[in-house]
Motif scaffolding. Structure first.
Motif, PDB file in Angstrom:
ATOM      1  N   ASN A  72       0.895  -1.209  -0.050  1.00 26.88           N
ATOM      2  CA  ASN A  72       0.043  -0.059   0.028  1.00 26.88           C
ATOM      3  C   ASN A  72       0.770   1.276   0.080  1.00 26.88           C
ATOM      4  N   GLN A  73       0.675   2.106  -0.914  1.00 26.41           N
ATOM      5  CA  GLN A  73       1.523   3.409  -1.058  1.00 26.41           C
ATOM      6  C   GLN A  73       1.501   4.341   0.097  1.00 26.41           C
ATOM      7  N   ASN A  74       0.290   4.016   0.629  1.00 23.59           N
ATOM      8  CA  ASN A  74       0.186   5.075   2.379  1.00 23.59           C
ATOM      9  C   ASN A  74       0.700   4.264   3.367  1.00 23.59           C
ATOM     10  N   ASP A  75       0.536   3.053   3.342  1.00 19.19           N
ATOM     11  CA  ASP A  75       0.870   2.182   4.627  1.00 19.19           C
ATOM     12  C   ASP A  75       1.802   0.892   3.919  1.00 19.19           C
ATOM     13  N   PRO A  76       3.238   1.276   3.832  1.00 17.77           N
ATOM     14  CA  PRO A  76       3.956   0.090   3.026  1.00 17.77           C
ATOM     15  C   PRO A  76       4.005  -1.206   3.909  1.00 17.77           C
ATOM     16  N   SER A  77       3.385  -1.349   5.295  1.00 16.49           N
ATOM     17  CA  SER A  77       3.356  -2.385   5.815  1.00 16.49           C
ATOM     18  C   SER A  77       2.327  -3.296   5.547  1.00 16.49           C
ATOM     19  N   ILE A  78       1.371  -3.054   4.619  1.00 18.59           N
ATOM     20  CA  ILE A  78       0.129  -3.772   4.126  1.00 18.59           C
ATOM     21  C   ILE A  78       0.477  -4.112   2.718  1.00 18.59           C
ATOM     22  N   VAL A  79       0.367  -5.518   2.447  1.00 15.58           N
ATOM     23  CA  VAL A  79       0.705  -6.232   1.245  1.00 15.58           C
ATOM     24  C   VAL A  79      -0.644  -6.660   0.730  1.00 15.58           C
ATOM     25  N   PHE A  80      -0.931  -6.091  -0.783  1.00 15.54           N
ATOM     26  CA  PHE A  80      -1.852  -6.783  -1.154  1.00 15.54           C
ATOM     27  C   PHE A  80      -1.615  -7.772  -2.397  1.00 15.54           C
ATOM     28  N   CYS A  81      -1.952  -9.224  -2.012  1.00 12.77           N
ATOM     29  CA  CYS A  81      -1.492 -10.203  -2.757  1.00 12.77           C
ATOM     30  C   CYS A  81      -2.597 -11.155  -3.740  1.00 12.77           C
ATOM     31  N   LYS A  82      -3.707 -10.752  -3.612  1.00 15.50           N
ATOM     32  CA  LYS A  82      -4.929 -11.360  -4.175  1.00 15.50           C
ATOM     33  C   LYS A  82      -4.703 -11.888  -5.609  1.00 15.50           C
ATOM     34  N   LYS A  83      -4.126 -11.055  -6.447  1.00 11.84           N
ATOM     35  CA  LYS A  83      -3.577 -11.409  -7.870  1.00 11.84           C
ATOM     36  C   LYS A  83      -2.395 -11.787  -8.076  1.00 11.84           C
ATOM     37  N   ASP A  84      -1.624 -12.156  -7.220  1.00  8.38           N
ATOM     38  CA  ASP A  84      -0.149 -12.668  -7.109  1.00  8.38           C
ATOM     39  C   ASP A  84       0.037 -13.989  -6.652  1.00  8.38           C
ATOM     40  N   PRO A  85       0.889 -14.672  -7.177  1.00  8.21           N
ATOM     41  CA  PRO A  85       1.247 -15.990  -6.377  1.00  8.21           C
ATOM     42  C   PRO A  85       1.444 -15.944  -5.139  1.00  8.21           C
ATOM     43  N   LEU A  86       1.931 -14.943  -4.590  1.00  3.58           N
ATOM     44  CA  LEU A  86       2.328 -14.824  -3.094  1.00  3.58           C
ATOM     45  C   LEU A  86       0.864 -14.928  -2.129  1.00  3.58           C
ATOM     46  N   GLY A  87      -0.239 -14.507  -2.673  1.00  6.04           N
ATOM     47  CA  GLY A  87      -1.529 -14.723  -2.260  1.00  6.04           C
ATOM     48  C   GLY A  87      -1.812 -16.343  -2.101  1.00  6.04           C
ATOM     49  N   LYS A  88      -1.507 -16.970  -3.112  1.00  9.97           N
ATOM     50  CA  LYS A  88      -1.703 -18.427  -2.847  1.00  9.97           C
ATOM     51  C   LYS A  88      -0.555 -19.044  -1.765  1.00  9.97           C
ATOM     52  N   VAL A  89       0.354 -18.569  -1.857  1.00 11.08           N
ATOM     53  CA  VAL A  89       1.471 -19.239  -1.034  1.00 11.08           C
ATOM     54  C   VAL A  89       1.092 -18.677   0.491  1.00 11.08           C
ATOM     55  N   PHE A  90       0.526 -17.721   0.877  1.00 15.54           N
ATOM     56  CA  PHE A  90       0.027 -17.439   2.111  1.00 15.54           C
ATOM     57  C   PHE A  90      -1.709 -18.067   2.522  1.00 15.54           C
ATOM     58  N   GLY A  91      -2.288 -17.784   1.271  1.00 16.50           N
ATOM     59  CA  GLY A  91      -3.522 -18.192   1.492  1.00 16.50           C
ATOM     60  C   GLY A  91      -4.441 -16.983   1.782  1.00 16.50           C
ATOM     61  N   VAL A  92      -4.102 -16.023   1.316  1.00 17.21           N
ATOM     62  CA  VAL A  92      -4.775 -14.761   1.777  1.00 17.21           C
ATOM     63  C   VAL A  92      -4.904 -13.761   0.783  1.00 17.21           C
ATOM     64  N   ASN A  93      -5.672 -12.628   0.596  1.00 19.55           N
ATOM     65  CA  ASN A  93      -5.868 -11.488  -0.177  1.00 19.55           C
ATOM     66  C   ASN A  93      -4.821 -10.547  -0.035  1.00 19.55           C
ATOM     67  N   LYS A  94      -4.774 -10.149   1.416  1.00 21.02           N
ATOM     68  CA  LYS A  94      -3.764  -9.244   2.007  1.00 21.02           C
ATOM     69  C   LYS A  94      -3.224  -9.573   3.231  1.00 21.02           C
ATOM     70  N   PHE A  95      -2.195  -8.924   3.713  1.00 18.23           N
ATOM     71  CA  PHE A  95      -1.481  -9.145   5.020  1.00 18.23           C
ATOM     72  C   PHE A  95      -0.708  -8.028   5.467  1.00 18.23           C
ATOM     73  N   THR A  96      -0.159  -7.948   6.403  1.00 16.28           N
ATOM     74  CA  THR A  96       0.778  -6.939   6.857  1.00 16.28           C
ATOM     75  C   THR A  96       2.315  -7.665   6.902  1.00 16.28           C
ATOM     76  N   PHE A  97       3.365  -7.194   6.860  1.00  9.24           N
ATOM     77  CA  PHE A  97       4.594  -7.751   6.847  1.00  9.24           C
ATOM     78  C   PHE A  97       4.874  -8.222   8.037  1.00  9.24           C
ATOM     79  N   THR A  98       4.566  -7.503   9.119  1.00 11.97           N
ATOM     80  CA  THR A  98       4.801  -7.971  10.617  1.00 11.97           C
ATOM     81  C   THR A  98       4.028  -9.510  10.608  1.00 11.97           C
ATOM     82  N   GLU A  99       2.796  -9.722  10.224  1.00 16.33           N
ATOM     83  CA  GLU A  99       2.152 -10.848  10.163  1.00 16.33           C
ATOM     84  C   GLU A  99       3.089 -12.139   9.181  1.00 16.33           C
ATOM     85  N   ALA A 100       3.655 -11.728   8.326  1.00 15.65           N
ATOM     86  CA  ALA A 100       4.387 -12.645   7.710  1.00 15.65           C
ATOM     87  C   ALA A 100       5.888 -13.130   8.320  1.00 15.65           C
ATOM     88  N   THR A 101       6.274 -12.050   9.157  1.00 22.95           N
ATOM     89  CA  THR A 101       7.740 -12.377   9.628  1.00 22.95           C
ATOM     90  C   THR A 101       7.306 -12.698  11.253  1.00 22.95           C
TER      91      THR A 101
END
Length: 79
Positions: free
Chosen positions: A50-79
């Motif tokens: 997200n341009q306004n909050d880079p800690s939010i990641v949108f991955c619905k249309k990206d292979p990363l969404g399938k890896v995590f099984g979500v449409n979006k997440f925060t970087f903190t949740e992933a680490t």
């Protein structure tokens, strides 16, 4: 250094390796620090954050969404 096993599902592990290799990962067993670094590079290179909050990641249309099984997440949740 400790190594981490990402997921027990071989299909998800394969997809994870493919995603991380797109930003330079060259091993299938990586340390947590290495995974986080490659993940950050991947997110940045595809501008999935997200341009306004880079800690939010949108991955619905990206292979990363399938890896995590979500449409979006925060970087903190992933680490």
């Amino acid at each position: 250094m400790k190594s981490i096993i990402l997921w027990s599902d071989p299909d998800v592990n394969f997809l994870t390796v493919i995603v991380l290799k797109q930003v330079g990962a060259s091993w299938e067993v990586l340390t947590r620090k290495e995974v986080c670094s490659y993940l950050k590079d991947y997110i940045g290179s595809r501008q999935l954050y997200n341009q306004n909050d880079p800690s939010i990641v949108f991955c619905k249309k990206d292979p990363l969404g399938k890896v995590f099984g979500v449409n979006k997440f925060t970087f903190t949740e992933a680490t």
